[in-house]
Enzyme design. Structure first.
Site, PDB file in Angstrom:
ATOM      1  N   GLY A  12      33.971  22.729  66.372  1.00 31.45           N
ATOM      2  CA  GLY A  12      33.074  23.826  66.772  1.00 31.45           C
ATOM      3  C   GLY A  12      33.837  25.109  67.039  1.00 31.45           C
ATOM      4  N   SER A  39      34.825  18.887  70.711  1.00 31.91           N
ATOM      5  CA  SER A  39      35.338  18.408  71.976  1.00 31.91           C
ATOM      6  C   SER A  39      35.758  19.589  72.840  1.00 31.91           C
ATOM      7  CB  SER A  39      36.543  17.486  71.713  1.00 31.91           C
ATOM      8  OG  SER A  39      37.346  17.417  72.850  1.00 31.91           O
ATOM      9  N   ILE A  45      41.173  27.165  68.820  1.00 34.60           N
ATOM     10  CA  ILE A  45      42.485  27.824  68.780  1.00 34.60           C
ATOM     11  C   ILE A  45      42.482  29.128  69.589  1.00 34.60           C
ATOM     12  CG2 ILE A  45      42.072  29.032  66.590  1.00 34.60           C
ATOM     13  CD1 ILE A  45      45.118  28.227  66.021  1.00 34.60           C
ATOM     14  N   VAL A  47      42.180  32.298  68.790  1.00 32.96           N
ATOM     15  CA  VAL A  47      42.571  33.577  68.195  1.00 32.96           C
ATOM     16  C   VAL A  47      41.745  33.754  66.918  1.00 32.96           C
ATOM     17  CG1 VAL A  47      44.925  33.874  69.082  1.00 32.96           C
ATOM     18  CG2 VAL A  47      44.530  32.366  67.134  1.00 32.96           C
ATOM     19  N   LYS A  78      36.116  48.120  62.039  1.00 36.15           N
ATOM     20  CA  LYS A  78      37.476  48.117  61.500  1.00 36.15           C
ATOM     21  C   LYS A  78      37.471  48.748  60.105  1.00 36.15           C
ATOM     22  CE  LYS A  78      41.058  44.889  59.992  1.00 36.15           C
ATOM     23  NZ  LYS A  78      41.379  43.480  59.706  1.00 36.15           N
ATOM     24  N   PRO A  96      43.334  50.752  53.671  1.00 36.94           N
ATOM     25  CA  PRO A  96      41.918  51.014  53.980  1.00 36.94           C
ATOM     26  C   PRO A  96      40.983  50.057  53.253  1.00 36.94           C
ATOM     27  CG  PRO A  96      42.656  52.492  52.254  1.00 36.94           C
ATOM     28  CD  PRO A  96      43.818  51.565  52.545  1.00 36.94           C
ATOM     29  N   THR A 344      42.961  37.192  56.848  1.00 36.44           N
ATOM     30  CA  THR A 344      42.266  36.536  55.737  1.00 36.44           C
ATOM     31  C   THR A 344      41.635  35.188  56.072  1.00 36.44           C
ATOM     32  OG1 THR A 344      44.423  35.685  55.099  1.00 36.44           O
ATOM     33  CG2 THR A 344      43.617  37.606  53.912  1.00 36.44           C
ATOM     34  N   ILE A 346      39.422  33.967  58.366  1.00 39.73           N
ATOM     35  CA  ILE A 346      37.961  33.847  58.506  1.00 39.73           C
ATOM     36  C   ILE A 346      37.310  34.101  57.134  1.00 39.73           C
ATOM     37  CG2 ILE A 346      35.902  34.840  59.604  1.00 39.73           C
ATOM     38  CD1 ILE A 346      37.647  35.314  62.109  1.00 39.73           C
TER      39      ILE A 346
HETATM   40  C1  LIG Z   1      48.298  33.297  65.524  1.00 44.77           C
HETATM   41  C2  LIG Z   1      47.008  33.299  64.772  1.00 44.77           C
HETATM   42  C3  LIG Z   1      46.287  34.485  64.633  1.00 44.77           C
HETATM   43  C4  LIG Z   1      45.110  34.506  63.884  1.00 44.77           C
HETATM   44  N1  LIG Z   1      44.446  35.695  63.692  1.00 44.77           N
HETATM   45  C5  LIG Z   1      43.419  35.740  62.818  1.00 44.77           C
HETATM   46  C6  LIG Z   1      42.753  36.956  62.527  1.00 44.77           C
HETATM   47  O1  LIG Z   1      43.035  38.008  63.086  1.00 44.77           O
HETATM   48  N2  LIG Z   1      41.756  36.930  61.617  1.00 44.77           N
HETATM   49  C7  LIG Z   1      41.375  35.786  60.981  1.00 44.77           C
HETATM   50  O2  LIG Z   1      40.507  35.823  60.112  1.00 44.77           O
HETATM   51  N3  LIG Z   1      41.929  34.622  61.318  1.00 44.77           N
HETATM   52  C8  LIG Z   1      42.937  34.562  62.192  1.00 44.77           C
HETATM   53  N4  LIG Z   1      43.507  33.372  62.502  1.00 44.77           N
HETATM   54  C9  LIG Z   1      42.907  32.149  62.009  1.00 44.77           C
HETATM   55  C10 LIG Z   1      41.669  31.844  62.845  1.00 44.77           C
HETATM   56  O3  LIG Z   1      42.036  31.672  64.193  1.00 44.77           O
HETATM   57  C11 LIG Z   1      40.965  30.596  62.327  1.00 44.77           C
HETATM   58  O4  LIG Z   1      40.771  30.682  60.947  1.00 44.77           O
HETATM   59  C12 LIG Z   1      39.608  30.428  62.958  1.00 44.77           C
HETATM   60  O5  LIG Z   1      39.688  30.528  64.339  1.00 44.77           O
HETATM   61  C13 LIG Z   1      39.003  29.098  62.570  1.00 44.77           C
HETATM   62  O6  LIG Z   1      39.620  28.055  63.227  1.00 44.77           O
HETATM   63  P1  LIG Z   1      39.004  26.616  63.043  1.00 44.77           P
HETATM   64  O7  LIG Z   1      37.575  26.651  63.421  1.00 44.77           O
HETATM   65  O8  LIG Z   1      39.368  26.114  61.706  1.00 44.77           O
HETATM   66  O9  LIG Z   1      39.843  25.738  64.099  1.00 44.77           O
HETATM   67  P2  LIG Z   1      39.768  25.663  65.705  1.00 44.77           P
HETATM   68  O10 LIG Z   1      39.383  26.943  66.325  1.00 44.77           O
HETATM   69  O11 LIG Z   1      41.060  25.062  66.113  1.00 44.77           O
HETATM   70  O12 LIG Z   1      38.598  24.644  65.990  1.00 44.77           O
HETATM   71  C14 LIG Z   1      38.771  23.254  65.836  1.00 44.77           C
HETATM   72  C15 LIG Z   1      37.579  22.535  66.414  1.00 44.77           C
HETATM   73  O13 LIG Z   1      37.702  21.155  66.148  1.00 44.77           O
HETATM   74  C16 LIG Z   1      37.511  20.424  67.346  1.00 44.77           C
HETATM   75  N5  LIG Z   1      38.293  19.191  67.263  1.00 44.77           N
HETATM   76  C17 LIG Z   1      39.570  19.021  66.851  1.00 44.77           C
HETATM   77  N6  LIG Z   1      39.913  17.714  66.897  1.00 44.77           N
HETATM   78  C18 LIG Z   1      38.818  17.051  67.344  1.00 44.77           C
HETATM   79  C19 LIG Z   1      38.553  15.698  67.622  1.00 44.77           C
HETATM   80  N7  LIG Z   1      39.468  14.744  67.444  1.00 44.77           N
HETATM   81  N8  LIG Z   1      37.325  15.388  68.076  1.00 44.77           N
HETATM   82  C20 LIG Z   1      36.375  16.319  68.266  1.00 44.77           C
HETATM   83  N9  LIG Z   1      36.578  17.618  68.030  1.00 44.77           N
HETATM   84  C21 LIG Z   1      37.788  17.981  67.581  1.00 44.77           C
HETATM   85  C22 LIG Z   1      37.997  21.357  68.446  1.00 44.77           C
HETATM   86  O14 LIG Z   1      37.483  21.013  69.692  1.00 44.77           O
HETATM   87  C23 LIG Z   1      37.441  22.672  67.921  1.00 44.77           C
HETATM   88  O15 LIG Z   1      36.084  22.781  68.277  1.00 44.77           O
HETATM   89  C24 LIG Z   1      44.648  33.317  63.293  1.00 44.77           C
HETATM   90  C25 LIG Z   1      45.333  32.116  63.491  1.00 44.77           C
HETATM   91  C26 LIG Z   1      46.515  32.109  64.198  1.00 44.77           C
HETATM   92  C27 LIG Z   1      47.258  30.823  64.365  1.00 44.77           C
END
Ligand SMILES: Cc1cc2nc3c(=O)[nH]c(=O)nc-3n(C[C@H](O)[C@H](O)[C@H](O)COP(=O)(O)OP(=O)(O)OC[C@H]3O[C@@H](n4cnc5c(N)ncnc54)[C@H](O)[C@@H]3O)c2cc1C
Length: 512
Positions: A12, A39, A45, A47, A78, A96, A344, A346
């Site tokens: 989520g 969970s 993460i 960010v 932006k 840009p 990139t 998102i």
């Molecule tokens: C340093 C950094 C900077 C970033 N900056 C940017 C930015 O400026 N622009 C951009 O587009 N992207 C950026 N990103 C990437 C961006 O953060 C992610 O693409 C975005 O947040 C999506 O993350 P996600 O949903 O894939 O993972 P997460 O946010 O990690 O979500 C994972 C989900 O899975 C759940 N989960 C995991 N394991 C289990 C389990 N065993 N059981 C139940 N639930 C579980 C967690 O609870 C959570 O809800 C950045 C990433 C990093 C590392």
């Protein structure tokens, strides 16, 4: 053949809720059950605040009102990214979201500019870009309806609080019948014959069965990797930054409509202005700087007091060998990560969701659709990789081990070809899949001092003084459009996209 009746999304974060929102919107009239498992204990993460313009079309397709979304996520506009110290120490340029100039005599504008630039008859290309000059002055307005006008031929994205975006989308999804289940997934049961996942197993023993699973579990890749062992192509030799430290700080000064990326000796630092605070982070290669040093560098350059303790993040750049394996599609960080320069990630979630909807199986999964999905996402990742790598190799910097590493690197052929075509004839090779269009490549190449030797010879057909006065008139139109544009803060208020809560927090901080 059985119809796909149930989808289970694991995770989520931004990826999980974007996927759930798009599927629940697209399939609302059909009989598709969507359950999202996340969970709170693991969390997200936390960010991912800067985006690319395409996210507007994602929100629009969901029927989301821009003002409501911006208020709820404390978003700012932006217009691009400012890059500091990338070509050389002391350099700066803006990448840009929009074209340079307007097409003239059937030619891309930059060829005409290159011709005059060779004789030093024109100012910088940036002066023909509304989003560059508006960003530099802290101004913003929405593009007008006529995309041929210089003050309208640009795009824009948002900078927002990612946890608030996930919360906003969650409410959207729950109104459309998506079921959210709290719990930690500890395992999965596979079909003996097909190898597909039949159900996932939660810590308390509950089982959740589905026809398809979308793995949005972040770097863990709970289903795509821990269960299916799909494999990961490690791209650290090209994009070696592998850690980041992030911290929010109090907002200071004018609310700027762009993200800043400042190159450092062993990585780079971001600054993302939101309505209520500023997001900051230092992305670095742990080979050449310790966590303590990287954190100290970040903390010493904050513009306002920190609002939390710095948060450490670890990653390995690359991509999953298959984004869609068996009956599991990995979207978000579970599918791969190419470091946050150029925002990139998102966008790649959006590409993943869009491709899934286009290739969504109405009955059994067709291996051809799965292959097409993997090819398409692979191309998207390859092309983002090339664009990111360009920033590290198109440079004259050699003042640290990291910059010297890039000087001796063997580039992917696709990037080599792109640089070659630019340097010889000012041409940007185009392709169908891949997010960055020619103006983005031009911005980085010129911004980092890669000057082409040639240009389209058709630019020589026109009399020099006529061309010069045509370009001057375009520059004046751009200047006038920027002059008539309000500061971003004023525009946010006029437009009704300002969150009252964010305004109260920020206004006391900004006046200090
Ligand atoms: C340093 C950094 C900077 C970033 N900056 C940017 C930015 O400026 N622009 C951009 O587009 N992207 C950026 N990103 C990437 C961006 O953060 C992610 O693409 C975005 O947040 C999506 O993350 P996600 O949903 O894939 O993972 P997460 O946010 O990690 O979500 C994972 C989900 O899975 C759940 N989960 C995991 N394991 C289990 C389990 N065993 N059981 C139940 N639930 C579980 C967690 O609870 C959570 O809800 C950045 C990433 C990093 C590392």
């Amino acid at each position: 053949m059985t119809k796909i009746r149930k989808i289970c999304i694991l995770g989520g974060g931004t990826a999980g809720w974007m996927t759930a929102a798009a599927l629940s919107n697209k399939y609302k009239a059909l009989d598709l059950e969507i359950e999202l498992v996340e969970s709170d204990q693991i969390g997200t993460i936390g960010v991912g605040e800067a985006t690319l313009p395409h996210i507007r079309f994602f929100n629009q397709a969901l029927g989301i009102d821009e003002r409501e979304f911006m208020k709820a996520t404390h978003a700012t506009f932006k217009l691009g990214i400012e890059f500091c110290d990338w070509g050389k120490l002391g350099d700066h340029y803006v990448h840009p979201f929009g074209d340079y100039g307007i097409p003239l005599h059937g030619l891309d504008f930059h060829h005409l500019w290159l011709r005059l630039k060779a004789r030093e008859l024109v100012p910088r290309l940036d002066d023909y870009s509304f989003p560059v000059v508006a960003a530099e002055k802290g101004k913003f307005q929405l593009p007008g309806p006529d995309a041929n006008q210089i003050g309208s031929n640009f795009g824009y994205a948002y900078q927002f609080d990612s946890s608030l975006y996930a919360k906003f989308l969650r409410a959207y999804c729950e109104r459309r019948g998506v079921v959210r289940t709290e719990g930690k997934v500890t395992g999965a049961e596979r079909e003996a014959q097909t190898g597909d996942i039949r159900h996932i197993i939660l810590e308390d023993g509950r089982q959740i069965a589905a026809d398809m699973f979308v793995d949005c579990s972040g770097f863990r890749g709970v289903l795509i990797e821990q269960t299916l062992e799909t494999g990961y192509d490690d791209w650290s030799h090209w994009l070696p930054c592998n850690r980041a430290v992030a911290v929010p700080s109090e907002a200071r000064g004018k609310l700027l409509p762009y993200t800043r990326a400042t190159a450092r000796t062993a990585g780079w630092q971001w600054r993302i202005p939101l309505q209520h605070r500023t997001g900051n982070g230092h992305v670095y290669w742990s080979e050449y700087i310790s966590d303590d040093e990287a954190t100290a560098q970040l903390m010493s350059t904050l513009e306002g007091p920190a609002l939390a303790d710095p948060k450490q993040l670890y990653f390995k750049t690359g991509r999953r060998r298959k984004f869609w394996n068996q009956n599991v599609v990995s979207i978000g960080l579970s599918g791969g990560f190419l470091e946050p320069l150029e925002s990139t990630s998102i966008h790649l979630i959006q590409e993943g969701v869009t491709a899934l909807i286009e290739l969504f199986p109405d009955a059994e999964i067709d291996p051809l659709d799965r292959d097409e999905y993997n090819d398409r996402m692979g191309l998207n990742f390859d092309r983002v990789r090339d664009f990111l790598l360009l920033h590290y190799v198109a440079t004259q910097r050699d003042d640290s081990d990291m910059w010297r590493y890039f000087q001796n690197m063997a580039l992917p052929q696709s990037l080599q070809d792109k640089i070659e075509a630019w340097l010889t004839r000012g041409y940007i090779l185009k392709y169908e899949f891949g997010v960055f269009l020619p103006p983005s490549w031009i911005a980085v190449m010129l911004g980092q001092n890669l000057h082409p030797k040639g240009y389209d010879p058709r630019a020589d057909r026109y009399a020099e003084d006529n061309l010069q006065s045509e370009l001057r008139s375009i520059q004046l139109q751009s200047m006038r459009a920027v002059e008539a544009t309000p500061d971003q803060e004023r525009f946010l208020n006029q437009y009704g996209a300002n969150s009252e809560a964010a305004r109260l927090v920020a206004s006391s901080a900004r006046t200090q």
